[in-house]
Motif scaffolding. Structure first.
Motif, PDB file in Angstrom:
ATOM      1  N   LEU A 142      64.250  56.229  41.682  1.00  0.00           N
ATOM      2  CA  LEU A 142      64.348  55.358  40.581  1.00  0.00           C
ATOM      3  C   LEU A 142      63.538  55.714  39.420  1.00  0.00           C
ATOM      4  CD1 LEU A 142      65.943  52.892  39.573  1.00  0.00           C
ATOM      5  CD2 LEU A 142      64.477  51.469  40.734  1.00  0.00           C
ATOM      6  N   ALA A 143      62.312  55.948  39.729  1.00  0.00           N
ATOM      7  CA  ALA A 143      61.182  56.438  38.438  1.00  0.00           C
ATOM      8  C   ALA A 143      61.931  57.528  37.777  1.00  0.00           C
ATOM      9  CB  ALA A 143      60.058  56.658  39.442  1.00  0.00           C
ATOM     10  N   THR A 190      64.840  56.759  35.832  1.00  0.00           N
ATOM     11  CA  THR A 190      64.602  56.058  34.532  1.00  0.00           C
ATOM     12  C   THR A 190      63.956  56.977  33.520  1.00  0.00           C
ATOM     13  OG1 THR A 190      63.954  54.242  35.867  1.00  0.00           O
ATOM     14  CG2 THR A 190      62.924  54.209  33.637  1.00  0.00           C
ATOM     15  N   ASP A 224      72.989  56.182  34.241  1.00  0.00           N
ATOM     16  CA  ASP A 224      73.361  54.804  34.473  1.00  0.00           C
ATOM     17  C   ASP A 224      74.173  54.633  35.761  1.00  0.00           C
ATOM     18  OD1 ASP A 224      75.730  56.117  33.473  1.00  0.00           O
ATOM     19  OD2 ASP A 224      76.547  54.286  32.844  1.00  0.00           O
ATOM     20  N   ILE A 280      71.473  55.450  38.493  1.00  0.00           N
ATOM     21  CA  ILE A 280      70.518  54.380  38.740  1.00  0.00           C
ATOM     22  C   ILE A 280      70.811  53.086  39.372  1.00  0.00           C
ATOM     23  CG2 ILE A 280      69.316  52.357  37.176  1.00  0.00           C
ATOM     24  CD1 ILE A 280      68.835  54.836  35.048  1.00  0.00           C
ATOM     25  N   ILE A 317      60.325  50.388  37.584  1.00  0.00           N
ATOM     26  CA  ILE A 317      61.104  50.966  36.402  1.00  0.00           C
ATOM     27  C   ILE A 317      59.961  50.618  35.313  1.00  0.00           C
ATOM     28  CG2 ILE A 317      62.858  50.186  34.670  1.00  0.00           C
ATOM     29  CD1 ILE A 317      64.604  49.537  37.199  1.00  0.00           C
ATOM     30  N   MET A 370      57.690  53.234  34.393  1.00  0.00           N
ATOM     31  CA  MET A 370      58.017  54.276  33.737  1.00  0.00           C
ATOM     32  C   MET A 370      58.218  54.348  32.138  1.00  0.00           C
ATOM     33  SD  MET A 370      58.341  56.386  35.797  1.00  0.00           S
ATOM     34  CE  MET A 370      56.874  55.736  36.633  1.00  0.00           C
ATOM     35  N   SER A 403      64.102  53.573  27.366  1.00  0.00           N
ATOM     36  CA  SER A 403      64.543  54.401  28.830  1.00  0.00           C
ATOM     37  C   SER A 403      64.285  53.034  29.826  1.00  0.00           C
ATOM     38  CB  SER A 403      63.971  55.492  29.034  1.00  0.00           C
ATOM     39  OG  SER A 403      64.394  56.547  28.447  1.00  0.00           O
ATOM     40  N   MET A 404      63.065  52.491  29.800  1.00  0.00           N
ATOM     41  CA  MET A 404      62.922  51.436  30.575  1.00  0.00           C
ATOM     42  C   MET A 404      63.743  50.159  30.473  1.00  0.00           C
ATOM     43  SD  MET A 404      59.727  48.771  30.789  1.00  0.00           S
ATOM     44  CE  MET A 404      60.701  48.078  29.451  1.00  0.00           C
ATOM     45  N   ARG A 464      66.857  50.273  29.223  1.00  0.00           N
ATOM     46  CA  ARG A 464      68.228  50.576  29.846  1.00  0.00           C
ATOM     47  C   ARG A 464      68.220  50.371  31.245  1.00  0.00           C
ATOM     48  NH1 ARG A 464      73.223  51.439  27.516  1.00  0.00           N
ATOM     49  NH2 ARG A 464      74.219  53.119  28.650  1.00  0.00           N
ATOM     50  N   ALA A 465      67.269  51.170  31.945  1.00  0.00           N
ATOM     51  CA  ALA A 465      67.130  51.118  33.402  1.00  0.00           C
ATOM     52  C   ALA A 465      66.880  49.849  34.139  1.00  0.00           C
ATOM     53  CB  ALA A 465      66.149  52.212  34.154  1.00  0.00           C
ATOM     54  N   MET A 466      66.208  48.890  33.274  1.00  0.00           N
ATOM     55  CA  MET A 466      66.257  47.484  33.769  1.00  0.00           C
ATOM     56  C   MET A 466      67.760  46.811  33.552  1.00  0.00           C
ATOM     57  SD  MET A 466      63.458  46.128  35.022  1.00  0.00           S
ATOM     58  CE  MET A 466      61.768  46.408  34.242  1.00  0.00           C
TER      59      MET A 466
END
Length: 137
Positions: free
Chosen positions: A69-70, A73, A80, A83, A104, A107, A115-116, A118-120
């Protein structure tokens, strides 16, 4: 026709046209549909397949998935589907929502705030989805 005032939209439209020309089936491709092809695996299967089967003292499935996941991210928006799938698998492997969010958030320093964020957002989608399933049972 493409919108020349938005270079990203124009690039995406051009990429979609190329994909359709190469393979007409890609016209209806959906990344979310791809996720349905890979259901969540049980923790024991993940550990057997991705770690503990080869090295008994290796990383457990939860740790491997948090590391994955890191990395995803850091890759940013193009990840997407991966993730969301990794968050599902991490939850199945015993990761808490707090551990996922912390992974997340960590990162942000390496991948940047966008980016953080978006991943969150992707992780929240999965966790909200998961809560809905938990409430149904």
């Amino acid at each position: 026709m493409s919108d020349h005032s938005n270079p990203f939209a124009a690039l995406m439209a051009q990429a979609q046209e190329m994909a359709k020309a190469m393979n007409p089936a890609l016209e209806s491709f959906s990344p979310k549909g791809m996720e349905k092809l890979w259901p969540t695996m049980p923790k024991d299967i993940m550990e057997m397949t991705f770690g503990k089967g080869i090295s008994k003292d290796g990383l457990d499935a939860k740790t491997r998935l948090l590391l994955t996941l890191a990395g995803l991210t850091m890759l940013g928006a193009q990840s997407d589907t991966q993730i969301r799938m990794t968050v599902r698998h991490a939850l199945e492997a015993g990761a808490t929502k707090e551990e996922i969010a912390e992974t997340i958030a960590q990162m942000a320093m390496f991948a940047g705030i966008p980016s953080m964020n978006r991943a969150m957002d992707f992780a929240r989608e999965v966790m909200d989805e998961n809560e809905g399933k938990d409430n149904e049972t």
